[in-house]
Design an enzyme around this catalytic site. Structure first.
Site, PDB file in Angstrom:
ATOM      1  N   ARG A 159       0.860  -1.177   0.000  1.00 60.56           N
ATOM      2  CA  ARG A 159       0.000   0.000   0.000  1.00 60.56           C
ATOM      3  C   ARG A 159       0.900   1.233   0.000  1.00 60.56           C
ATOM      4  O   ARG A 159       2.042   1.166   0.456  1.00 60.56           O
ATOM      5  CB  ARG A 159      -0.911   0.015   1.227  1.00 60.56           C
ATOM      6  CG  ARG A 159      -1.858  -1.173   1.336  1.00 60.56           C
ATOM      7  CD  ARG A 159      -2.688  -1.086   2.618  1.00 60.56           C
ATOM      8  NE  ARG A 159      -3.651  -2.178   2.724  1.00 60.56           N
ATOM      9  CZ  ARG A 159      -3.413  -3.331   3.326  1.00 60.56           C
ATOM     10  NH1 ARG A 159      -2.219  -3.533   3.893  1.00 60.56           N
ATOM     11  NH2 ARG A 159      -4.329  -4.279   3.378  1.00 60.56           N
ATOM     12  N   LYS A 182      -2.731  -2.771   7.627  1.00 62.89           N
ATOM     13  CA  LYS A 182      -3.995  -2.343   8.230  1.00 62.89           C
ATOM     14  C   LYS A 182      -4.304  -3.165   9.473  1.00 62.89           C
ATOM     15  O   LYS A 182      -4.100  -4.379   9.497  1.00 62.89           O
ATOM     16  CB  LYS A 182      -5.150  -2.496   7.229  1.00 62.89           C
ATOM     17  CG  LYS A 182      -5.220  -1.407   6.185  1.00 62.89           C
ATOM     18  CD  LYS A 182      -6.485  -1.567   5.355  1.00 62.89           C
ATOM     19  CE  LYS A 182      -6.651  -0.422   4.375  1.00 62.89           C
ATOM     20  NZ  LYS A 182      -7.883  -0.565   3.566  1.00 62.89           N
ATOM     21  N   HIS A 250      -2.798   2.778  -5.893  1.00 64.63           N
ATOM     22  CA  HIS A 250      -3.394   1.517  -5.437  1.00 64.63           C
ATOM     23  C   HIS A 250      -3.567   0.540  -6.592  1.00 64.63           C
ATOM     24  O   HIS A 250      -3.572  -0.679  -6.380  1.00 64.63           O
ATOM     25  CB  HIS A 250      -4.732   1.780  -4.751  1.00 64.63           C
ATOM     26  CG  HIS A 250      -5.104   0.724  -3.758  1.00 64.63           C
ATOM     27  ND1 HIS A 250      -4.353   0.452  -2.625  1.00 64.63           N
ATOM     28  CD2 HIS A 250      -6.136  -0.159  -3.728  1.00 64.63           C
ATOM     29  CE1 HIS A 250      -4.914  -0.532  -1.939  1.00 64.63           C
ATOM     30  NE2 HIS A 250      -5.989  -0.931  -2.595  1.00 64.63           N
ATOM     31  N   ARG A 253      -0.764  -1.886  -6.817  1.00 62.77           N
ATOM     32  CA  ARG A 253      -0.921  -3.030  -5.900  1.00 62.77           C
ATOM     33  C   ARG A 253      -1.894  -4.050  -6.500  1.00 62.77           C
ATOM     34  O   ARG A 253      -1.655  -5.259  -6.428  1.00 62.77           O
ATOM     35  CB  ARG A 253      -1.412  -2.513  -4.549  1.00 62.77           C
ATOM     36  CG  ARG A 253      -1.768  -3.568  -3.517  1.00 62.77           C
ATOM     37  CD  ARG A 253      -2.063  -2.866  -2.196  1.00 62.77           C
ATOM     38  NE  ARG A 253      -2.975  -3.589  -1.332  1.00 62.77           N
ATOM     39  CZ  ARG A 253      -2.608  -4.481  -0.424  1.00 62.77           C
ATOM     40  NH1 ARG A 253      -1.331  -4.785  -0.296  1.00 62.77           N
ATOM     41  NH2 ARG A 253      -3.501  -5.072   0.350  1.00 62.77           N
ATOM     42  N   HIS A 276      -4.495  -9.381   3.317  1.00 69.14           N
ATOM     43  CA  HIS A 276      -5.946  -9.370   3.433  1.00 69.14           C
ATOM     44  C   HIS A 276      -6.377 -10.231   4.616  1.00 69.14           C
ATOM     45  O   HIS A 276      -5.900 -11.359   4.771  1.00 69.14           O
ATOM     46  CB  HIS A 276      -6.603  -9.926   2.166  1.00 69.14           C
ATOM     47  CG  HIS A 276      -6.533  -8.995   1.003  1.00 69.14           C
ATOM     48  ND1 HIS A 276      -6.712  -9.407  -0.309  1.00 69.14           N
ATOM     49  CD2 HIS A 276      -6.319  -7.649   0.939  1.00 69.14           C
ATOM     50  CE1 HIS A 276      -6.602  -8.365  -1.117  1.00 69.14           C
ATOM     51  NE2 HIS A 276      -6.365  -7.295  -0.381  1.00 69.14           N
ATOM     52  N   TYR A 285      -9.802 -10.904  -7.285  1.00 67.51           N
ATOM     53  CA  TYR A 285      -8.831 -10.939  -8.382  1.00 67.51           C
ATOM     54  C   TYR A 285      -9.093 -12.091  -9.341  1.00 67.51           C
ATOM     55  O   TYR A 285      -8.692 -12.028 -10.501  1.00 67.51           O
ATOM     56  CB  TYR A 285      -7.407 -11.020  -7.824  1.00 67.51           C
ATOM     57  CG  TYR A 285      -7.024  -9.766  -7.087  1.00 67.51           C
ATOM     58  CD1 TYR A 285      -6.718  -8.601  -7.785  1.00 67.51           C
ATOM     59  CD2 TYR A 285      -7.005  -9.717  -5.695  1.00 67.51           C
ATOM     60  CE1 TYR A 285      -6.406  -7.432  -7.121  1.00 67.51           C
ATOM     61  CE2 TYR A 285      -6.688  -8.557  -5.021  1.00 67.51           C
ATOM     62  CZ  TYR A 285      -6.388  -7.412  -5.735  1.00 67.51           C
ATOM     63  OH  TYR A 285      -6.096  -6.250  -5.069  1.00 67.51           O
TER      64      TYR A 285
END
Length: 304
Positions: A159, A182, A250, A253, A276, A285
């Site tokens: 990120r 995150k 982004h 990524r 994630h 994806y």
């Protein structure tokens, strides 16, 4: 007006989300805004101060009224689904603590919405982006800096905040990086040689000393480099390359993940590399890859 006991309960729940779930500050602010908005509506809808007792008596009709009110003021299905998720989480926690039945809230159906698919760049466009970003500044160290950041986004799937958060302790870049993403979620990311070389090239040219506890990427006058600076240089590059507005930091990524999947990477590995929390997020994806394959098929098939 929200009663003090309910306000205290919300604060305790948020503290728990921070400590136990590792929620990021931006996530906590969103939770607080969503739940406070819900409680404010219930105060007006039912009249009087919203304390613990009235909250425990919320009905399905009350929930429908709140959702209709939110849609009426222009809140989209995606945003409403997020707000409802926060409300349910808080309500579930409160029901366990206070001992009341939460079915009316927890059984409320989440609004249906079309999930947005990631918008990656083609492999050639991602490479062109890195090369073109480096041409946007006449100052060699700034050009090297911008190229290094974008290379990290694409080459390591970072990120923008993670790339700009690298400090002097992280360089020279090792074969693998320990990234705190995150929600303070830690992951191990392999560092490809082009990313390592790009960062080394930047550090050789950077006019500012690199301290162990300071970010390595510096602004023109030596301050901390902002994400907006990279966004702006990519905007210039995408206009020169004729790429869509979705060609953002982004998107690099997203491109990392999509190209890795196309090359045979498995979803679990990609999930770990991206950090994630849920595999369902990474599964988006597969839809991107399938859509790309269908597009190629339609263009190439003789009957298309």
């Amino acid at each position: 007006m929200i009663a003090p006991a309910l306000s205290d309960a919300l604060g305790a729940w948020l503290a728990g989300q921070r400590a136990l779930a590792g929620a990021a500050e931006n996530t906590l602010k969103a939770y607080q805004t969503d739940v406070l908005g819900f409680l404010a509506f219930m105060t007006q809808h039912n009249g009087g101060s919203q304390g613990l007792a009235p909250i425990a008596r919320i009905t399905i009709r009350d929930m429908r009224a709140w959702m209709a009110h939110e849609r009426g003021r222009g809140v989209g299905a995606r945003s409403l689904a997020r707000s409802l998720s926060a409300v349910k989480s808080f309500y579930r926690w409160l029901a366990e603590r206070e001992g009341f039945e939460p079915t009316a809230v927890l059984s409320t159906r989440t609004p249906k919405f079309q999930r947005k698919l990631p918008r990656p760049l083609e492999i050639g466009s991602a490479s062109d982006m890195i090369e073109t970003v480096e041409l946007q500044s006449n100052d060699p160290w700034i050009a090297a800096r911008d190229a290094a950041v974008v290379t990290l986004l694409y080459g390591c799937g970072l990120r923008i905040s993670e790339a700009l958060g690298l400090t002097g302790r992280d360089v020279p870049l090792p074969d693998v990086l320990r990234i705190i993403g995150k929600g303070n979620k830690e992951r191990i990311v392999p560092v490809i040689a082009p990313a390592r070389d790009a960062v080394d090239a930047y550090l050789r040219l950077c006019p500012y000393p690199v301290a162990d506890d300071a970010p390595i990427f510096r602004a023109t006058r030596g301050g901390v480099l902002s994400p907006r600076a990279i966004q702006k240089v990519m905007e210039k590059a995408r206009l020169q390359l004729g790429l869509p507005a979705t060609a953002t930091p982004h998107a690099m990524r997203h491109s990392f993940a999509t190209h890795l999947l196309a090359a045979g990477g498995d979803l679990r590995t990609i999930q770990e590399l991206l950090g994630h929390a849920s595999l369902s997020t990474t599964q988006a994806y597969t839809a991107v890859d399938a859509a790309h394959l269908m597009s190629v098929y339609e263009k190439a098939h003789p009957k298309a």
